[in-house]
Design a protein around this motif. Structure first.
Motif, PDB file in Angstrom:
ATOM      1  N   UNK A  34      16.901 -31.915  -7.999  1.00 49.09           N
ATOM      2  CA  UNK A  34      17.178 -30.593  -7.297  1.00 49.09           C
ATOM      3  C   UNK A  34      15.627 -30.140  -7.782  1.00 49.09           C
ATOM      4  N   UNK A  35      15.187 -29.642  -8.739  1.00 50.29           N
ATOM      5  CA  UNK A  35      14.424 -28.916  -9.144  1.00 50.29           C
ATOM      6  C   UNK A  35      12.696 -29.740  -8.552  1.00 50.29           C
ATOM      7  N   UNK A  36      12.670 -30.794  -8.328  1.00 49.27           N
ATOM      8  CA  UNK A  36      11.967 -31.432  -8.159  1.00 49.27           C
ATOM      9  C   UNK A  36      10.806 -31.446  -8.691  1.00 49.27           C
ATOM     10  N   UNK A 205      37.767 -24.566 -10.942  1.00 43.28           N
ATOM     11  CA  UNK A 205      37.358 -23.595 -11.986  1.00 43.28           C
ATOM     12  C   UNK A 205      35.866 -23.821 -12.111  1.00 43.28           C
ATOM     13  N   UNK A 206      35.677 -24.756 -12.869  1.00 39.74           N
ATOM     14  CA  UNK A 206      34.030 -25.190 -12.706  1.00 39.74           C
ATOM     15  C   UNK A 206      33.439 -25.564 -12.302  1.00 39.74           C
ATOM     16  N   UNK A 207      33.680 -26.081 -10.894  1.00 35.80           N
ATOM     17  CA  UNK A 207      32.856 -26.286 -10.119  1.00 35.80           C
ATOM     18  C   UNK A 207      32.689 -24.827  -9.513  1.00 35.80           C
ATOM     19  N   UNK A 208      33.117 -23.546  -9.785  1.00 39.99           N
ATOM     20  CA  UNK A 208      32.896 -22.504  -8.806  1.00 39.99           C
ATOM     21  C   UNK A 208      31.873 -21.804  -9.498  1.00 39.99           C
ATOM     22  N   UNK A 209      32.245 -22.293 -11.764  1.00 37.27           N
ATOM     23  CA  UNK A 209      31.281 -21.049 -12.172  1.00 37.27           C
ATOM     24  C   UNK A 209      30.458 -21.917 -12.368  1.00 37.27           C
ATOM     25  N   UNK A 210      29.969 -23.260 -11.654  1.00 39.10           N
ATOM     26  CA  UNK A 210      28.002 -23.658 -11.333  1.00 39.10           C
ATOM     27  C   UNK A 210      27.519 -22.878 -10.280  1.00 39.10           C
ATOM     28  N   UNK A 211      28.789 -22.160  -9.533  1.00 35.50           N
ATOM     29  CA  UNK A 211      27.440 -21.302  -8.362  1.00 35.50           C
ATOM     30  C   UNK A 211      26.921 -20.680  -8.815  1.00 35.50           C
ATOM     31  N   UNK A 212      27.168 -19.654  -9.494  1.00 39.35           N
ATOM     32  CA  UNK A 212      26.111 -18.668 -10.009  1.00 39.35           C
ATOM     33  C   UNK A 212      24.689 -19.140 -11.058  1.00 39.35           C
ATOM     34  N   UNK A 213      25.079 -20.260 -11.837  1.00 35.33           N
ATOM     35  CA  UNK A 213      23.787 -20.782 -12.135  1.00 35.33           C
ATOM     36  C   UNK A 213      22.523 -21.328 -11.389  1.00 35.33           C
ATOM     37  N   UNK A 214      23.085 -22.303 -10.511  1.00 32.69           N
ATOM     38  CA  UNK A 214      22.726 -23.065  -9.421  1.00 32.69           C
ATOM     39  C   UNK A 214      21.994 -21.962  -8.126  1.00 32.69           C
ATOM     40  N   UNK A 215      22.773 -21.016  -8.359  1.00 31.63           N
ATOM     41  CA  UNK A 215      21.991 -20.206  -7.380  1.00 31.63           C
ATOM     42  C   UNK A 215      21.003 -19.697  -7.588  1.00 31.63           C
ATOM     43  N   UNK A 216      20.656 -18.886  -8.944  1.00 31.27           N
ATOM     44  CA  UNK A 216      19.738 -18.531 -10.227  1.00 31.27           C
ATOM     45  C   UNK A 216      18.944 -19.831 -10.368  1.00 31.27           C
ATOM     46  N   UNK A 217      18.923 -20.805 -10.687  1.00 35.70           N
ATOM     47  CA  UNK A 217      18.113 -22.039 -10.587  1.00 35.70           C
ATOM     48  C   UNK A 217      17.405 -22.057 -10.136  1.00 35.70           C
ATOM     49  N   UNK A 218      17.526 -21.501  -8.507  1.00 36.65           N
ATOM     50  CA  UNK A 218      15.512 -22.125  -7.204  1.00 36.65           C
ATOM     51  C   UNK A 218      15.312 -20.922  -7.885  1.00 36.65           C
ATOM     52  N   UNK A 219      15.161 -19.729  -8.007  1.00 37.01           N
ATOM     53  CA  UNK A 219      14.400 -18.474  -8.485  1.00 37.01           C
ATOM     54  C   UNK A 219      13.688 -18.823  -9.475  1.00 37.01           C
ATOM     55  N   UNK A 220      14.260 -19.298 -10.297  1.00 35.40           N
ATOM     56  CA  UNK A 220      13.356 -19.695 -11.873  1.00 35.40           C
ATOM     57  C   UNK A 220      13.098 -20.759 -12.189  1.00 35.40           C
ATOM     58  N   UNK A 221      13.292 -21.629 -11.202  1.00 32.53           N
ATOM     59  CA  UNK A 221      12.579 -22.682 -10.922  1.00 32.53           C
ATOM     60  C   UNK A 221      10.975 -22.432  -9.771  1.00 32.53           C
ATOM     61  N   UNK A 244      15.558 -23.648 -18.082  1.00 36.14           N
ATOM     62  CA  UNK A 244      15.844 -24.378 -18.693  1.00 36.14           C
ATOM     63  C   UNK A 244      18.212 -23.990 -19.367  1.00 36.14           C
ATOM     64  N   UNK A 245      17.485 -22.967 -19.260  1.00 36.42           N
ATOM     65  CA  UNK A 245      19.075 -22.353 -19.875  1.00 36.42           C
ATOM     66  C   UNK A 245      20.269 -22.038 -18.993  1.00 36.42           C
ATOM     67  N   UNK A 246      19.858 -21.905 -17.684  1.00 40.36           N
ATOM     68  CA  UNK A 246      20.744 -22.601 -16.572  1.00 40.36           C
ATOM     69  C   UNK A 246      21.347 -23.731 -16.381  1.00 40.36           C
ATOM     70  N   UNK A 247      20.254 -25.152 -16.734  1.00 43.38           N
ATOM     71  CA  UNK A 247      20.537 -26.026 -16.653  1.00 43.38           C
ATOM     72  C   UNK A 247      21.065 -26.684 -17.578  1.00 43.38           C
ATOM     73  N   UNK A 248      20.853 -26.387 -18.831  1.00 46.18           N
ATOM     74  CA  UNK A 248      22.023 -25.957 -19.517  1.00 46.18           C
ATOM     75  C   UNK A 248      23.577 -26.143 -18.754  1.00 46.18           C
ATOM     76  N   UNK A 249      23.963 -24.481 -18.441  1.00 46.17           N
ATOM     77  CA  UNK A 249      24.579 -24.115 -18.016  1.00 46.17           C
ATOM     78  C   UNK A 249      25.514 -26.095 -17.628  1.00 46.17           C
ATOM     79  N   UNK A 250      24.908 -25.416 -16.093  1.00 49.26           N
ATOM     80  CA  UNK A 250      25.259 -26.299 -15.687  1.00 49.26           C
ATOM     81  C   UNK A 250      25.745 -27.992 -15.677  1.00 49.26           C
ATOM     82  N   UNK A 251      25.063 -28.590 -16.920  1.00 51.72           N
ATOM     83  CA  UNK A 251      25.505 -29.418 -17.393  1.00 51.72           C
ATOM     84  C   UNK A 251      26.665 -29.300 -18.138  1.00 51.72           C
ATOM     85  N   UNK A 252      26.935 -28.156 -18.720  1.00 50.43           N
ATOM     86  CA  UNK A 252      28.035 -27.995 -19.278  1.00 50.43           C
ATOM     87  C   UNK A 252      29.622 -28.086 -18.814  1.00 50.43           C
ATOM     88  N   UNK A 253      29.471 -27.581 -17.650  1.00 54.12           N
ATOM     89  CA  UNK A 253      30.240 -27.538 -16.667  1.00 54.12           C
ATOM     90  C   UNK A 253      30.462 -28.840 -16.048  1.00 54.12           C
TER      91      UNK A 253
END
Length: 278
Positions: A34-36, A205-221, A244-253
């Protein structure tokens, strides 16, 4: 003429398509995500790192290696979650089917036996009823002799009728007990499966929690790649650190989702222990 000839082209085409699909699969770059994480992105980072100070260069190189590892682990986690969910779906369907079938073979057998008993004693009950009706009629007509004979006949039949009723009642009671037991066992097993509901709620709930870091991930990348192209070491490091920080959050979820799927399977196995052997 060979009757199999018309099917040969279709067979060879199937082989050709299968071969092409295999080649495309093997040719797919392992780094695609997803990060190409492309070679161009890595090249831009390397050029930026080469012109940065030692500390920044080390952080960029280490961060990239961690990011590649995180992306690979996320792909593995996705595959694991899919596999666990598929297993759980099938296992749950199977255990629900088994629960519905608890005691059904015994109940069906007892229903058949009860029906057979009733049919077996129908002639006896019919005869006994007929004698009773004749006795009542004889008494109405005042025929003491006929009434006496019919009363004797009725009394002689009573023990057989009583035993027949007891026989039928025993079958009916066994059938009622079997239904009650099956219902109780079904209830116990289904109550165990109710523990799956809160786990499914957690997964959502975990899937919902992923939406925020996923939303910001593309911007950070995007910030990372833009800075890397400009050889902006500070901007590149900032974008990489955020990614990295966002990816770690997603992986944890995702890890939490997988853990819940494992717990769901444990519940299913526990429910299976409530199902008696056929």
């Amino acid at each position: 003429m060979n009757r199999n000839m018309p099917y040969a082209p279709s067979f060879h085409l199937s082989l050709l398509f299968a071969s092409i699909l295999m080649l495309l699969t093997l040719a797919a770059p392992l780094a695609v995500s997803a990060l190409s994480l492309t070679e161009s992105a890595k090249t831009a980072l390397d050029k930026t790192a080469a012109e940065a100070d030692t500390a920044t260069r080390d952080k960029l190189q280490t961060g990239w290696s961690e990011l590649v590892s995180l992306e690979h682990r996320q792909e593995q986690q996705d595959e694991r979650i899919d596999a666990l969910h598929y297993r759980n779906t099938n296992a749950l369907a199977a255990v629900r089917k088994s629960i519905r079938e608890i005691g059904q073979s015994r109940i069906a057998k007892l229903e058949q036996e009860t029906s057979a008993k009733k049919k077996q004693y129908e002639p006896l009950f019919a005869s006994y009823s007929a004698v009773g009706q004749q006795l009542a009629l004889a008494r109405q007509l005042g025929s003491k002799t006929a009434a006496s004979l019919l009363k004797t006949q009725q009394d002689a039949m009573k023990p057989a009728v009583h035993l027949a009723r007891l026989d039928i009642r025993a079958k009916q009671e066994a059938l009622t007990a079997a239904k009650s037991q099956a219902s109780k066992q079904m209830k116990q097993a289904r109550e165990v499966l109710e523990d799956i509901d809160p786990l499914n709620t957690r997964i959502q709930a975990y899937k919902s929690a992923m939406r925020t870091p996923k939303k910001h991930l593309s911007t950070a990348w995007s910030n990372f790649t833009a800075a890397a192209r400009k050889k902006n070491a500070a901007g590149t490091l900032a974008g990489l650190t955020a990614t990295l920080q966002l990816s770690r959050q997603i992986l944890e979820q995702k890890a939490q989702v997988a853990a819940c799927e494992e717990r769901i399977y444990a519940v299913i196995l526990r429910a299976k222990t409530q199902i008696p052997a056929a």
